[in-house]
Write an enzyme that holds these catalytic residues in place. Structure first.
Site, mmCIF file in Angstrom:
data_model
loop_
_atom_site.group_PDB
_atom_site.id
_atom_site.type_symbol
_atom_site.label_atom_id
_atom_site.label_comp_id
_atom_site.label_asym_id
_atom_site.label_seq_id
_atom_site.Cartn_x
_atom_site.Cartn_y
_atom_site.Cartn_z
ATOM 1 N N GLY A 1 0.833 -1.350 0.046
ATOM 2 C CA GLY A 1 0.266 0.128 0.138
ATOM 3 C C GLY A 1 0.793 1.339 0.034
ATOM 4 O O GLY A 1 0.333 2.557 0.348
ATOM 5 N N SER A 2 2.073 1.209 -0.435
ATOM 6 C CA SER A 2 2.795 2.554 -0.446
ATOM 7 C C SER A 2 2.383 3.238 -1.541
ATOM 8 O O SER A 2 2.297 4.613 -1.249
ATOM 9 C CB SER A 2 4.288 2.174 -0.871
ATOM 10 O OG SER A 2 4.530 1.649 -2.157
ATOM 11 N N ASN A 3 1.946 2.861 -2.578
ATOM 12 C CA ASN A 3 1.162 3.877 -3.836
ATOM 13 C C ASN A 3 0.017 4.171 -2.969
ATOM 14 O O ASN A 3 -0.672 5.446 -3.210
ATOM 15 C CB ASN A 3 0.971 3.067 -4.837
ATOM 16 C CG ASN A 3 2.013 2.893 -5.741
ATOM 17 O OD1 ASN A 3 2.710 4.042 -6.126
ATOM 18 N ND2 ASN A 3 2.798 1.668 -5.823
ATOM 19 N N LEU B 1 -4.377 -6.996 -6.846
ATOM 20 C CA LEU B 1 -3.908 -8.190 -7.629
ATOM 21 C C LEU B 1 -4.949 -9.076 -8.413
ATOM 22 O O LEU B 1 -4.649 -10.031 -9.068
ATOM 23 C CB LEU B 1 -3.150 -9.016 -6.727
ATOM 24 C CG LEU B 1 -1.815 -8.311 -6.326
ATOM 25 C CD1 LEU B 1 -0.977 -9.450 -5.427
ATOM 26 C CD2 LEU B 1 -1.026 -7.679 -7.245
ATOM 27 N N ILE C 1 -10.080 -7.117 -12.419
ATOM 28 C CA ILE C 1 -11.436 -6.508 -12.417
ATOM 29 C C ILE C 1 -12.337 -7.199 -13.358
ATOM 30 O O ILE C 1 -12.079 -7.089 -14.511
ATOM 31 C CB ILE C 1 -11.146 -5.027 -12.768
ATOM 32 C CG1 ILE C 1 -10.277 -4.194 -11.577
ATOM 33 C CG2 ILE C 1 -12.599 -3.979 -12.927
ATOM 34 C CD1 ILE C 1 -10.681 -4.056 -10.270
ATOM 35 N N ASN D 1 -4.604 2.114 -13.608
ATOM 36 C CA ASN D 1 -3.584 1.163 -13.123
ATOM 37 C C ASN D 1 -2.177 1.695 -13.193
ATOM 38 O O ASN D 1 -1.941 2.140 -14.103
ATOM 39 C CB ASN D 1 -3.958 -0.440 -13.634
ATOM 40 C CG ASN D 1 -2.887 -1.444 -13.029
ATOM 41 O OD1 ASN D 1 -3.003 -1.591 -11.512
ATOM 42 N ND2 ASN D 1 -2.118 -2.219 -13.806
ATOM 43 N N HIS E 1 1.528 -0.290 -13.391
ATOM 44 C CA HIS E 1 2.219 -1.480 -13.568
ATOM 45 C C HIS E 1 3.961 -1.192 -13.609
ATOM 46 O O HIS E 1 4.382 -0.173 -14.045
ATOM 47 C CB HIS E 1 2.161 -1.843 -14.990
ATOM 48 C CG HIS E 1 2.663 -3.389 -15.183
ATOM 49 N ND1 HIS E 1 2.203 -4.427 -14.731
ATOM 50 C CD2 HIS E 1 3.860 -3.577 -15.868
ATOM 51 C CE1 HIS E 1 2.816 -5.463 -14.793
ATOM 52 N NE2 HIS E 1 4.220 -5.052 -15.594
ATOM 53 N N ASP F 1 -3.171 -5.567 -18.219
ATOM 54 C CA ASP F 1 -2.155 -4.632 -18.788
ATOM 55 C C ASP F 1 -2.269 -4.293 -20.291
ATOM 56 O O ASP F 1 -1.088 -4.194 -20.780
ATOM 57 C CB ASP F 1 -0.938 -5.478 -18.453
ATOM 58 C CG ASP F 1 -0.463 -5.606 -17.022
ATOM 59 O OD1 ASP F 1 -1.080 -4.947 -16.012
ATOM 60 O OD2 ASP F 1 0.141 -6.708 -16.761
ATOM 61 N N GLU G 1 6.864 9.261 -7.197
ATOM 62 C CA GLU G 1 7.175 10.662 -8.001
ATOM 63 C C GLU G 1 6.042 10.784 -8.859
ATOM 64 O O GLU G 1 5.390 12.080 -8.963
ATOM 65 C CB GLU G 1 8.281 10.661 -8.499
ATOM 66 C CG GLU G 1 8.824 12.096 -9.441
ATOM 67 C CD GLU G 1 10.050 12.308 -9.948
ATOM 68 O OE1 GLU G 1 10.896 11.152 -9.990
ATOM 69 O OE2 GLU G 1 10.242 13.033 -10.909
HETATM 70 C C1 GRF Z 1 3.748 -1.542 -7.167
HETATM 71 O O1 GRF Z 1 5.014 -1.832 -7.768
HETATM 72 C C2 GRF Z 1 2.890 -1.417 -8.405
HETATM 73 O O2 GRF Z 1 3.410 -0.954 -9.524
HETATM 74 C C3 GRF Z 1 2.634 -2.868 -8.552
HETATM 75 O O3 GRF Z 1 2.376 -3.257 -7.195
HETATM 76 C C4 GRF Z 1 3.229 -2.755 -6.470
HETATM 77 C C5 GRF Z 1 2.553 -2.286 -5.253
HETATM 78 O O4 GRF Z 1 3.294 -1.714 -4.395
HETATM 79 N N1 GRF Z 1 1.161 -2.952 -9.369
HETATM 80 P P1 GRF Z 1 2.426 -1.107 -3.050
HETATM 81 O O5 GRF Z 1 1.402 -1.968 -2.543
HETATM 82 O O6 GRF Z 1 1.715 0.416 -3.768
HETATM 83 O O7 GRF Z 1 3.179 -0.532 -2.044
#
Ligand code: GRF
Length: 191
Positions: A14-16, A87, A90, A104, A106, A147, A178
Site C-alpha cells: 500500500g505504499s502507492n 492483484l 477487475i 492502474n 504497472h 495490462d 514521484e
Molecule cells: C507496485 O510496484 C505497483 O506498481 C504494482 O504493485 C506494487 C504495489 O506496491 N502494481 P504497493 O502495495 O503500492 O506498496
C-alpha cells in the site's frame, strides 16, 4: 468544479495507496476517502488506519459474483477507480461501468513484462533475468485484458550492472512515488 471521488483498490503493502491518499488529502475537488482491499492481512490497512474513512474488505467471489462492490461504489459516489497494487482482475461488468475511469500502475515498461502472473517481484525478477538495461513504470487505463489499456504515462530508470531485483524494485518504487498521484490528477482534471 463538483466533487470527484476516487476509490483506491489495493492488495498489499500500500505504499502507492498511502502516497495517493496523502497527495489528495488537502484537495478540495478530488477526494480519496474509500479504500477497497481483498486481503485482510494487507499492510495497506494498517498504513491507512484512522486516515481513510471508508475501508471495505471483500473477497474474489464477492468481486466477481455479487453486487457488493457495485453498491459500495454507488453509495460513495465513486467516479474513478485507482488500482494501486491490486492483484485481482477487475470483472468486465465494472470495466464496462467505469470505461476510461479505471487507472492502474504497472512496475515495468508495458507492453514488455505485462500479462497474467506479472506482478510485484515476478516482474523485477523477469526484467533482471533477461539482462535488460532499463525498466520503468507504466500508468494506464484498464480494459478487459491484463495490462492492455491505453498508456497515460511511462517513466524509465536505468539498470546498472550488478543491480538485483530488490534494487530495481527500489528504483521503481521511487518512480511510482514521484509520478502516480500527479498523473492521476492530470488525467481526471483533463477528462
Ligand atoms: C507496485 O510496484 C505497483 O506498481 C504494482 O504493485 C506494487 C504495489 O506496491 N502494481 P504497493 O502495495 O503500492 O506498496
Amino acid at each position: 468544479m463538483s466533487n470527484i471521488n476516487l476509490a483506491i483498490f489495493a492488495s498489499g503493502s500500500g505504499s502507492n495507496a498511502e502516497n495517493i491518499f496523502n497527495y489528495f488529502s488537502e484537495n478540495k475537488v478530488v477526494h480519496t476517502q474509500t479504500l477497497l482491499c481483498n486481503n485482510p492481512n494487507a499492510l495497506v490497512l494498517k498504513r491507512l488506519e484512522g486516515k481513510i474513512p471508508n475501508k471495505i474488505l471483500f473477497n474474489k467471489e464477492e468481486l466477481n459474483n455479487s453486487e457488493k462492490i457495485d453498491l459500495i461504489l454507488e453509495r460513495f459516489k465513486i467516479d474513478y477507480i485507482i488500482l494501486a497494487g491490486f492483484l485481482l482482475k477487475i470483472p468486465d461488468r465494472l470495466i464496462e461501468k467505469y470505461k476510461g475511469k479505471i487507472i492502474n500502475i504497472h512496475p515495468a515498461l508495458l507492453p514488455a513484462y505485462g500479462g497474467k502472473g506479472m506482478y510485484g517481484m515476478n516482474v523485477h525478477n523477469a526484467v533482471i533475468d533477461a539482462g535488460e538495461n532499463k525498466s520503468g513504470i507504466t500508468i494506464h487505463l484498464v480494459d478487459e485484458l491484463y495490462d492492455n489499456g491505453k498508456v497515460l504515462f511511462q517513466a524509465e530508470c536505468a539498470i546498472e550492472a550488478g543491480d538485483t531485483s530488490e534494487i530495481l524494485a527500489q528504483k521503481i518504487h521511487l518512480l511510482e512515488q514521484e509520478h502516480f498521484p500527479r498523473i492521476i490528477e492530470e488525467y481526471i482534471m483533463g477528462s
